[in-house]
Write a protein that holds these residues in place. Structure first.
Motif, PDB file in Angstrom:
ATOM      1  N   GLY A  85       0.846  -1.194   0.000  1.00 17.38           N
ATOM      2  CA  GLY A  85       0.000   0.000   0.000  1.00 17.38           C
ATOM      3  C   GLY A  85       0.875   1.235   0.000  1.00 17.38           C
ATOM      4  N   LYS A  86       0.359   2.305   0.548  1.00 10.86           N
ATOM      5  CA  LYS A  86       1.172   3.505   0.688  1.00 10.86           C
ATOM      6  C   LYS A  86       2.290   3.240   1.688  1.00 10.86           C
ATOM      7  N   ALA A  87       3.419   3.872   1.470  1.00 10.81           N
ATOM      8  CA  ALA A  87       4.542   3.714   2.399  1.00 10.81           C
ATOM      9  C   ALA A  87       4.101   4.132   3.799  1.00 10.81           C
ATOM     10  N   PRO A  88       4.192   3.221   4.761  1.00 10.09           N
ATOM     11  CA  PRO A  88       3.667   3.545   6.103  1.00 10.09           C
ATOM     12  C   PRO A  88       4.533   4.581   6.814  1.00 10.09           C
ATOM     13  N   ASN A  89       3.866   5.531   7.434  1.00  6.54           N
ATOM     14  CA  ASN A  89       4.544   6.536   8.258  1.00  6.54           C
ATOM     15  C   ASN A  89       4.247   6.192   9.711  1.00  6.54           C
ATOM     16  N   TRP A  90       5.068   5.340  10.273  1.00  7.73           N
ATOM     17  CA  TRP A  90       4.788   4.841  11.614  1.00  7.73           C
ATOM     18  C   TRP A  90       4.912   5.928  12.671  1.00  7.73           C
ATOM     19  N   TRP A 108      -6.814   5.438   8.789  1.00  7.48           N
ATOM     20  CA  TRP A 108      -5.420   5.020   8.917  1.00  7.48           C
ATOM     21  C   TRP A 108      -5.351   3.525   8.589  1.00  7.48           C
ATOM     22  N   SER A 109      -4.526   3.153   7.623  1.00  9.04           N
ATOM     23  CA  SER A 109      -4.332   1.747   7.290  1.00  9.04           C
ATOM     24  C   SER A 109      -2.841   1.477   7.227  1.00  9.04           C
ATOM     25  N   LEU A 110      -2.378   0.661   8.158  1.00  7.76           N
ATOM     26  CA  LEU A 110      -0.942   0.364   8.234  1.00  7.76           C
ATOM     27  C   LEU A 110      -0.723  -1.146   8.176  1.00  7.76           C
ATOM     28  N   PRO A 111       0.414  -1.564   7.606  1.00  6.90           N
ATOM     29  CA  PRO A 111       0.644  -3.001   7.389  1.00  6.90           C
ATOM     30  C   PRO A 111       1.200  -3.707   8.621  1.00  6.90           C
ATOM     31  N   LEU A 112       0.628  -4.851   8.900  1.00  6.05           N
ATOM     32  CA  LEU A 112       1.225  -5.749   9.892  1.00  6.05           C
ATOM     33  C   LEU A 112       2.234  -6.654   9.198  1.00  6.05           C
ATOM     34  N   ALA A 113       3.219  -7.075   9.923  1.00 10.33           N
ATOM     35  CA  ALA A 113       4.225  -7.971   9.371  1.00 10.33           C
ATOM     36  C   ALA A 113       3.657  -9.379   9.244  1.00 10.33           C
ATOM     37  N   HIS A 114       4.113 -10.072   8.210  1.00  7.66           N
ATOM     38  CA  HIS A 114       3.788 -11.482   8.052  1.00  7.66           C
ATOM     39  C   HIS A 114       4.484 -12.267   9.163  1.00  7.66           C
ATOM     40  N   ARG A 123       2.533 -25.240  25.348  1.00  2.35           N
ATOM     41  CA  ARG A 123       3.974 -25.012  25.347  1.00  2.35           C
ATOM     42  C   ARG A 123       4.304 -23.665  24.700  1.00  2.35           C
ATOM     43  N   LEU A 124       5.350 -23.022  25.183  1.00  2.00           N
ATOM     44  CA  LEU A 124       5.767 -21.717  24.680  1.00  2.00           C
ATOM     45  C   LEU A 124       6.879 -21.909  23.649  1.00  2.00           C
ATOM     46  N   TRP A 125       6.634 -21.412  22.428  1.00  2.00           N
ATOM     47  CA  TRP A 125       7.589 -21.570  21.335  1.00  2.00           C
ATOM     48  C   TRP A 125       8.152 -20.215  20.925  1.00  2.00           C
ATOM     49  N   PRO A 126       9.444 -20.155  20.619  1.00  2.62           N
ATOM     50  CA  PRO A 126      10.001 -18.922  20.039  1.00  2.62           C
ATOM     51  C   PRO A 126       9.766 -18.899  18.534  1.00  2.62           C
ATOM     52  N   ALA A 127       9.671 -17.710  17.995  1.00  4.61           N
ATOM     53  CA  ALA A 127       9.538 -17.530  16.546  1.00  4.61           C
ATOM     54  C   ALA A 127      10.618 -16.562  16.092  1.00  4.61           C
ATOM     55  N   GLN A 128      11.166 -16.807  14.929  1.00  8.23           N
ATOM     56  CA  GLN A 128      12.215 -15.941  14.403  1.00  8.23           C
ATOM     57  C   GLN A 128      11.826 -15.419  13.022  1.00  8.23           C
ATOM     58  N   ALA A 129      12.239 -14.200  12.726  1.00 12.43           N
ATOM     59  CA  ALA A 129      11.999 -13.617  11.406  1.00 12.43           C
ATOM     60  C   ALA A 129      12.990 -14.235  10.428  1.00 12.43           C
ATOM     61  N   LEU A 130      12.477 -14.735   9.309  1.00  9.04           N
ATOM     62  CA  LEU A 130      13.329 -15.375   8.305  1.00  9.04           C
ATOM     63  C   LEU A 130      13.525 -14.506   7.075  1.00  9.04           C
ATOM     64  N   ILE A 131      12.901 -13.332   7.056  1.00  9.64           N
ATOM     65  CA  ILE A 131      13.042 -12.432   5.930  1.00  9.64           C
ATOM     66  C   ILE A 131      12.708 -11.029   6.415  1.00  9.64           C
ATOM     67  N   GLN A 132      13.350 -10.029   5.849  1.00 15.14           N
ATOM     68  CA  GLN A 132      13.033  -8.648   6.220  1.00 15.14           C
ATOM     69  C   GLN A 132      11.617  -8.302   5.758  1.00 15.14           C
ATOM     70  N   PRO A 133      10.886  -7.480   6.507  1.00 15.99           N
ATOM     71  CA  PRO A 133       9.537  -7.093   6.064  1.00 15.99           C
ATOM     72  C   PRO A 133       9.567  -6.494   4.659  1.00 15.99           C
ATOM     73  N   LEU A 134       8.781  -7.084   3.764  1.00 16.63           N
ATOM     74  CA  LEU A 134       8.812  -6.670   2.363  1.00 16.63           C
ATOM     75  C   LEU A 134       8.096  -5.351   2.132  1.00 16.63           C
ATOM     76  N   TRP A 135       7.081  -5.049   2.957  1.00 16.64           N
ATOM     77  CA  TRP A 135       6.262  -3.858   2.715  1.00 16.64           C
ATOM     78  C   TRP A 135       6.237  -2.925   3.915  1.00 16.64           C
ATOM     79  N   GLY A 136       7.255  -2.979   4.750  1.00 12.99           N
ATOM     80  CA  GLY A 136       7.345  -2.048   5.872  1.00 12.99           C
ATOM     81  C   GLY A 136       6.440  -2.372   7.033  1.00 12.99           C
ATOM     82  N   GLY A 137       5.995  -3.619   7.158  1.00 14.89           N
ATOM     83  CA  GLY A 137       5.083  -3.995   8.232  1.00 14.89           C
ATOM     84  C   GLY A 137       5.777  -4.174   9.566  1.00 14.89           C
ATOM     85  N   LYS A 138       4.986  -4.105  10.617  1.00 16.01           N
ATOM     86  CA  LYS A 138       5.483  -4.343  11.969  1.00 16.01           C
ATOM     87  C   LYS A 138       4.600  -5.385  12.644  1.00 16.01           C
ATOM     88  N   SER A 139       5.180  -6.141  13.559  1.00 21.75           N
ATOM     89  CA  SER A 139       4.395  -7.079  14.356  1.00 21.75           C
ATOM     90  C   SER A 139       3.632  -6.307  15.420  1.00 21.75           C
TER      91      SER A 139
END
Length: 878
Positions: A117-122, A375-381, A395-411
């Motif tokens: 979408g539009k470049a997010p201005n966080w 306001w429409s902002l992207p969440l990270a995949h 059970r509690l599992w860790p998750a790791q990012a395997l790629i940089q956010p492609l569209w500027g999203g945040k978790s």
């Protein structure tokens, strides 16, 4: 001998001498050359390769890597192995027992250009959010969260900003489970079941995709669907996949299911009273079996009173259940939707149905896909974000990012940290170790529970009966609508109705006949007319227009609507009214695409028969000479007793082999490209499922008729397709008795990558989704299952590099890797240690369409049933 008149070579010498100076040409050669000329007219879309300017030291050209992470679906983590090719995630496989289809299908969303979408201005957003918090109460609606780190951020944000109100929204809630436990035990707990330890299992209106542990349940249950077998009973208000595997099934309306549970509790002495009915002998037989070691698995949408009864029954049976703290710190509920509708200032970060965002003082949408909002902002995949999540076992599992956010999203964690003006810390050493070792960060602590006295006095009224009772349940592919943008899931046929690209109201044949619509629908089926009556459905003060799809197995007075097409914020089951509108709507089902006709395609046997049966001697008679034998003899077996019919194999094959989606209109013409189809049969014994892919026949009818030798036979038993030779005569498809071949009538591959426009395929990010080990086929090419030949060759190369031979079971096909029931086995017939040898010696082993004498390398093991002898005779019911 009759003397031949004339020169047999005169035609070729005189007429074709100039065209074919290299010598005489056969009729087959002329045809091949002409068709090859036509095939050459198709334009090819060429993609540019961009080299590294500075190649990272850990990246090897052509190399593959594998990483472990946890992908959340509806809040619950699913531990997975992610296969990465030069830093591009390309395939998702279960780390432990099984996963649902959603993490695998989410790979499409990762690269989907529609996310841009539009470049997010966080920073501007955080400033506006802080200003709104200073003006008055602002509601933040989160999805179901099982992350302790996120909960900590929420608490800190609320402490700093007193006007921040937080609600959790899920259209498919687990609230009844917790409330039921509170009724029974006096405290909210989360039950964790071990179905593999039970001799008898009662499925109480539960479906595999509706419970966070559903696929794990089937993996556990499937281990006991081979001798010595467990016994499965199903009491349900709609046909389900888990119910189709049951040895005995009882169809009741939603109110009837809860009434049956009360009768079961009374029969077992859990609550006082006498059962109102024995359900045609079903109840006494079930009680007797349960007392020998039973377990009840209740659906999460049953009322709290029913949940309490189910847990009390399990404790009375000493069933294999343990209890842990609820994974959710705060329960997600559909009622949060009503709160969002009435909020003056709203930040919506949940998934599924979307409330109205216009007309508010402050409205924000945080979503994977951009939509119309102030306001429409992207969440990270999930593959772009780190974090921690709990799984269905607590059970509690860790998750790791395997790629940089492609569209500027945040978790969501990054969003709340940004509101607080903080940065999220990097993965801790313990989290890194857990990811490297493939284990959870923490196990769930077990809690001791006991049923409090006087349970019968605390039970709220069970569901009241109504003439027509409607249940709103998650769609198998779209769930609550959150996967509507995913064509992989849209075109994945729903397991029982085989519908694609649409949802429908499911109604029993008796109720459809009462509406006066069944005869017309059956007439349209015979004419292959896709139009179905459009009904107006009213339930709980809301209404929706839904096309009608009659489905066997639904009880009279019971109906089901997909939650993706009919959402109600106040529950899941309602008294309903339906009325025809006089209009039609086209529905596309793949049930009769490649249909083999009324043949004994699926064999069903009882356990005793299977133990006594002798393996059939193969009748190997052929005019064709034998093929030379190579180093291996690849083959596959499919155990129908362990096949749930979920379609995960179809999806995995699609992702692994770059198979495009073609759209509703093309599927309606029978042109879907899936290499694996799941045939569904309604039989007297219940519902049977059978995956059908290329059978890799040793005497393949397709090979002899190809005019350009595009389909060939390898020395290791594979029926190969040489795409560059194929000119699209479709002779092979016409000659295939299994109808397992697919043809690119149009440039489906380029259109899929270009989101409908083949010309945009060159620059589309979806090109990153394509597996570089597999050719992306273009127009005019026939294709089919290859036994994942790229995986065979990769394994062969790895073995050669290490100076050894391929180990037993080292080659794993994509469909085999993701199958939750472990129904598919790929092996080597020349390896004496391979389990496939034992499969082929079983008495229930058979080949599909054996009378065709094609000697298929893909064979089947008959579907096993373990019925109760007391229920075999006669019909049981309410």
């Amino acid at each position: 001998m009759k003397q031949q008149r004339g020169n047999p070579e005169a035609l070729e010498k005189d007429l074709f001498g100039e065209e074919f100076p290299f010598g005489p040409v056969s009729r087959r050669g002329v045809l091949a050359m002409g068709l090859l000329t036509l095939a050459a007219c198709t334009p090819n879309v060429r993609r540019k390769g961009v080299p590294y300017v500075r190649q990272p030291e850990w990246v090897v050209e052509g190399g593959q890597a594998e990483f472990i992470t946890a992908l959340p679906h509806a809040g619950f983590a699913e531990a997975v192995r992610v296969k990465v090719y030069q830093e591009r995630p390309l395939f998702v496989a279960p780390l432990e027992a099984a996963v649902s289809p959603y993490p695998l299908a989410s790979l499409y969303a990762l690269y989907d250009p529609a996310r841009k979408g539009k470049a997010p201005n966080w920073e501007a957003f955080f400033a506006a959010w802080r200003q709104a918090l200073g003006e008055g109460e602002t509601l933040l609606v989160l999805p179901r969260t099982t992350s302790p780190r996120l909960e900590d951020l929420v608490k800190r944000a609320q402490k700093r900003y007193p006007n921040l109100q937080v609600a959790r929204f899920e259209a498919w809630t687990l609230e009844s489970v917790y409330l039921g436990a509170e009724l029974a035990f006096g405290q909210k707990v989360w039950p964790i079941y071990a179905p593999e330890k039970a001799e008898t299992v009662l499925l109480l209106d539960v479906e595999v995709h509706e419970h966070p542990a559903g696929y794990l349940w089937w993996e556990a249950l499937s281990r006991r669907r081979v001798p010595p077998m467990n016994r499965i009973y199903a009491v349900e208000s709609a046909p389900t996949l888990l119910g189709s595997m049951a040895d005995h099934r009882l169809a009741l309306k939603p109110s009837g299911v809860e009434g049956f549970l009360l009768a079961l509790a009374q029969a077992l002495g859990v609550v006082p009273g006498v059962p109102a009915s024995d359900y045609g002998g079903f109840l006494p037989a079930l009680v007797e079996d349960l007392q020998r070691g039973g377990l009840v698995l209740p659906g999460v949408h049953l009322t709290p009173a029913a949940q309490a009864l189910a847990q009390a029954v399990n404790l009375a049976l000493k069933a294999p259940v343990r209890y842990v703290e609820p994974p959710e710190a705060e329960v997600a509920s559909p009622r949060a939707f009503l709160e969002a509708e009435g909020a003056e200032r709203l930040v919506w970060a949940a998934e599924g149905p979307l409330p109205a965002l216009q007309g508010k003082a402050f409205a924000v949408l945080l979503s994977l896909y951009p939509k119309e909002a102030p306001w429409s902002l992207p969440l990270a995949h999930p593959l772009e974000a780190s974090g921690t999540h709990r799984d269905a076992q607590g059970r509690l599992w860790p998750a790791q990012a395997l790629i940089q956010p492609l569209w500027g999203g945040k978790s969501l964690e990054e969003v709340l940290a940004g509101l607080l003006g903080e940065e999220l810390p990097a993965l801790s050493p313990e989290e890194k170790r857990a990811l490297a070792e493939g284990r959870p960060l923490a196990e769930a602590e077990e809690m001791l529970v006991a049923v409090r006295p006087g349970l019968e006095g605390r039970l709220l009224p069970l569901r009241a009966e109504a003439p027509l009772e409607l249940t709103l349940r998650p769609d198998f592919s779209l769930f609550d609508g959150r996967y509507r943008e995913n064509p992989y899931l849209q075109e994945l046929p729903r397991p029982l109705s085989r519908l694609v690209w649409d949802g429908a109201l499911l109604l029993g044949e008796e109720d459809t006949e009462a509406l006066g619509l069944l005869g017309d629908i059956r007439a349209r089926e015979r004419k292959a007319d896709p139009k179905r009556p459009l009904l107006r459905v009213k339930a709980g003060g809301k209404e929706a227009l839904l096309p009608l799809w009659p489905l066997p197995g639904l009880p009279k007075g019971g109906a089901v609507a997909p939650l993706s097409h009919f959402f109600h914020p106040e529950g899941a089951a309602f008294p309903a009214e339906v009325a025809p509108t006089g209009r039609d709507y086209p529905l596309v089902s793949t049930q009769y695409h490649g249909y083999l006709g009324e043949v004994e395609a699926v064999k069903v046997m009882e356990e005793a028969q299977a133990l006594e049966a002798e393996p059939e001697k193969e009748k190997r008679i052929s005019f064709y000479p034998p093929w030379p034998q190579g180093e291996h003899a690849w083959a596959m077996t499919v155990d129908l007793s362990r096949c749930l019919g979920c379609g995960l194999c179809t999806l995995a094959c699609q992702v692994e082999n770059n198979i495009p989606v073609v759209g509703k209109e093309e599927v309606a013409k029978g042109r879907e490209m899936h290499w694996i189809r799941i045939d569904r049969y309604f039989t007297e014994a219940g519902v049977a499922h059978q995956p059908v892919m290329c059978q890799h026949c040793e005497k393949a009818p397709c090979e002899a008729v190809c005019p350009v030798a595009a389909t060939e036979h390898s020395s290791e038993g594979l029926n190969l397709m040489v795409y560059n030779r194929c000119v699209g005569t479709k002779y092979c498809s016409a000659n295939c008795p299994y109808k397992a071949r697919r043809f690119n009538f149009f440039p489906y591959g380029e259109a899929f990558v270009g989101k409908g426009d083949p010309r945009r395929a060159k620059e589309s990010p979806l090109a990153l989704l394509m597996n570089p080990e597999v050719t992306v086929r273009s127009r005019g090419v026939m294709e089919k299952c290859t036994y994942c030949v790229q995986r065979i060759e990769t394994t062969r190369a790895q073995a050669a590099q290490e100076g050894r031979t391929i180990r037993t079971g080292e080659v794993v096909t994509a469909c085999q890797e993701v199958c939750p029931g472990k129904a598919i086995h790929f092996g080597d017939l020349l390896d004496p240690e391979d389990p496939i040898q034992a499969h082929r010696k079983e008495g229930r082993h058979y080949a599909l369409l054996e009378e065709a004498n094609t000697w298929p390398r893909t064979t089947y093991l008959a579907h096993l049933k373990n019925p109760n002898p007391k229920l075999k005779e006669g019909k049981h019911g309410a």
